[in-house]
Scaffold this active site. Structure first.
Site, PDB file in Angstrom:
ATOM      1  N   GLY A  43      70.934  94.587  33.465  1.00  0.00           N
ATOM      2  CA  GLY A  43      72.132  95.691  32.715  1.00  0.00           C
ATOM      3  C   GLY A  43      73.430  95.247  32.405  1.00  0.00           C
ATOM      4  CD  GLU A  97      73.856  93.906  39.312  1.00  0.00           C
ATOM      5  OE1 GLU A  97      74.020  94.100  38.148  1.00  0.00           O
ATOM      6  OE2 GLU A  97      72.826  94.142  39.503  1.00  0.00           O
ATOM      7  CG  ASP A 101      71.783 102.907  43.189  1.00  0.00           C
ATOM      8  OD1 ASP A 101      72.117 103.827  43.235  1.00  0.00           O
ATOM      9  OD2 ASP A 101      70.065 102.858  42.695  1.00  0.00           O
ATOM     10  CG  PHE A 150      70.047 107.767  36.471  1.00  0.00           C
ATOM     11  CD1 PHE A 150      69.193 105.942  37.780  1.00  0.00           C
ATOM     12  CD2 PHE A 150      69.059 106.804  35.209  1.00  0.00           C
ATOM     13  CE1 PHE A 150      68.641 104.948  37.002  1.00  0.00           C
ATOM     14  CE2 PHE A 150      68.842 106.051  34.617  1.00  0.00           C
ATOM     15  CZ  PHE A 150      68.460 105.127  35.561  1.00  0.00           C
TER      16      PHE A 150
HETATM   17  P1  IMP Z   1      70.442  98.769  43.887  1.00  0.00           P
HETATM   18  O1  IMP Z   1      69.042  96.984  44.520  1.00  0.00           O
HETATM   19  O2  IMP Z   1      69.830  99.641  44.322  1.00  0.00           O
HETATM   20  O3  IMP Z   1      71.741  98.467  44.598  1.00  0.00           O
HETATM   21  O4  IMP Z   1      70.275  98.576  42.179  1.00  0.00           O
HETATM   22  C1  IMP Z   1      70.994  97.967  41.334  1.00  0.00           C
HETATM   23  C2  IMP Z   1      70.379  97.863  39.670  1.00  0.00           C
HETATM   24  O5  IMP Z   1      69.877  98.924  39.469  1.00  0.00           O
HETATM   25  C3  IMP Z   1      71.717  98.671  38.949  1.00  0.00           C
HETATM   26  O6  IMP Z   1      71.509  96.543  38.581  1.00  0.00           O
HETATM   27  C4  IMP Z   1      70.452  98.798  37.695  1.00  0.00           C
HETATM   28  O7  IMP Z   1      69.880  98.048  36.824  1.00  0.00           O
HETATM   29  C5  IMP Z   1      69.915  99.768  38.650  1.00  0.00           C
HETATM   30  N1  IMP Z   1      70.121 101.125  38.376  1.00  0.00           N
HETATM   31  C6  IMP Z   1      71.277 101.698  39.621  1.00  0.00           C
HETATM   32  N2  IMP Z   1      71.570 102.866  39.617  1.00  0.00           N
HETATM   33  C7  IMP Z   1      71.696 102.963  38.176  1.00  0.00           C
HETATM   34  C8  IMP Z   1      71.711 104.595  37.247  1.00  0.00           C
HETATM   35  O8  IMP Z   1      72.035 104.761  37.900  1.00  0.00           O
HETATM   36  N3  IMP Z   1      71.656 103.667  35.744  1.00  0.00           N
HETATM   37  C9  IMP Z   1      71.038 102.723  35.422  1.00  0.00           C
HETATM   38  N4  IMP Z   1      70.690 101.857  36.412  1.00  0.00           N
HETATM   39  C10 IMP Z   1      70.341 102.338  37.340  1.00  0.00           C
END
Ligand code: IMP
Ligand code: MG
Length: 177
Positions: A43, A97, A101, A150
């Site tokens: 990403g 990053e 999220d 999203f």
């Molecule tokens: P976390 O572990 O929940 O913080 O997720 C982080 C990862 O989830 C990011 O590096 C993204 O790959 C993915 N992610 C979280 N939110 C989104 C979004 O809105 N769109 C696309 N990918 C997301």
């Protein structure tokens, strides 16, 4: 692909401004230090490519890949797919990053890299969804906060697609379901 977009949330011009600001601040803060940018694939690849060119001091780059797997669009547990090539000893490591999220992915990576004893360890995220946080984690550098929706584009995917959009968008509801 463009037919799938409901709304552009952040334009190319807006993203460019965010990155110039981040790159400028990082260049000041890391002057005279031993900066290593660590990009979390996939990403952050587009962000990394632009951010490194907005940084005006010496830096090195490295990449790691992790997979967060859980149900649908939420993050579950984390697994290393590709590890770093560089030994972190003596480096001022800045994790790059795409989006913070729940925070689970980054807190895992943070703990892992801490154990390798870099000189310092900080986080730079382009986007932050603070409302969704499940672990106590704050980025040291944040481009912009985004609503709890999203989003895709500029590296961010939905089922591996839309990473090549040059802006950040929300898809039409029927694409997600
Ligand atoms: P976390 O572990 O929940 O913080 O997720 C982080 C990862 O989830 C990011 O590096 C993204 O790959 C993915 N992610 C979280 N939110 C989104 C979004 O809105 N769109 C696309 N990918 C997301
Ligand atoms: Mg992803």
């Amino acid at each position: 692909m463009l037919d799938d977009i409901k709304e552009i949330l952040i334009t190319e011009e807006e993203i460019e401004k965010l990155i110039i600001k981040l790159g400028g601040q990082i260049s000041i803060d890391y002057a005279g230090r031993n900066l290593l940018l660590v990009s979390v694939l996939k990403g952050s690849i587009v962000f990394m490519a632009d951010l490194m060119r907005a940084i005006t001091i010496h830096c090195k780059i490295d990449f790691m890949a992790v997979s967060s797997y859980g149900a649908g669009t939420t993050s579950g547990s984390v697994k290393i797919i590709k590890d770093l090539d560089i030994d972190l000893d003596g480096y001022d490591v800045l994790i790059v990053e795409d989006i913070l999220d729940s925070g689970k992915t980054l807190s895992y990576i943070l703990e892992l890299l801490k154990g390798r004893h870099p000189k310092s360890l900080k986080i730079c995220t382009l986007f932050d969804k603070p409302d969704r946080r499940q672990v106590d984690l704050k980025a040291d550098y944040t481009g912009a906060e985004v609503p709890d929706e999203f989003i895709v584009g500029y590296g961010l995917d939905c089922d591996e697609r839309y990473r090549n959009l040059p802006f950040v968008a929300v898809l039409k509801p029927h694409i997600y379901s």
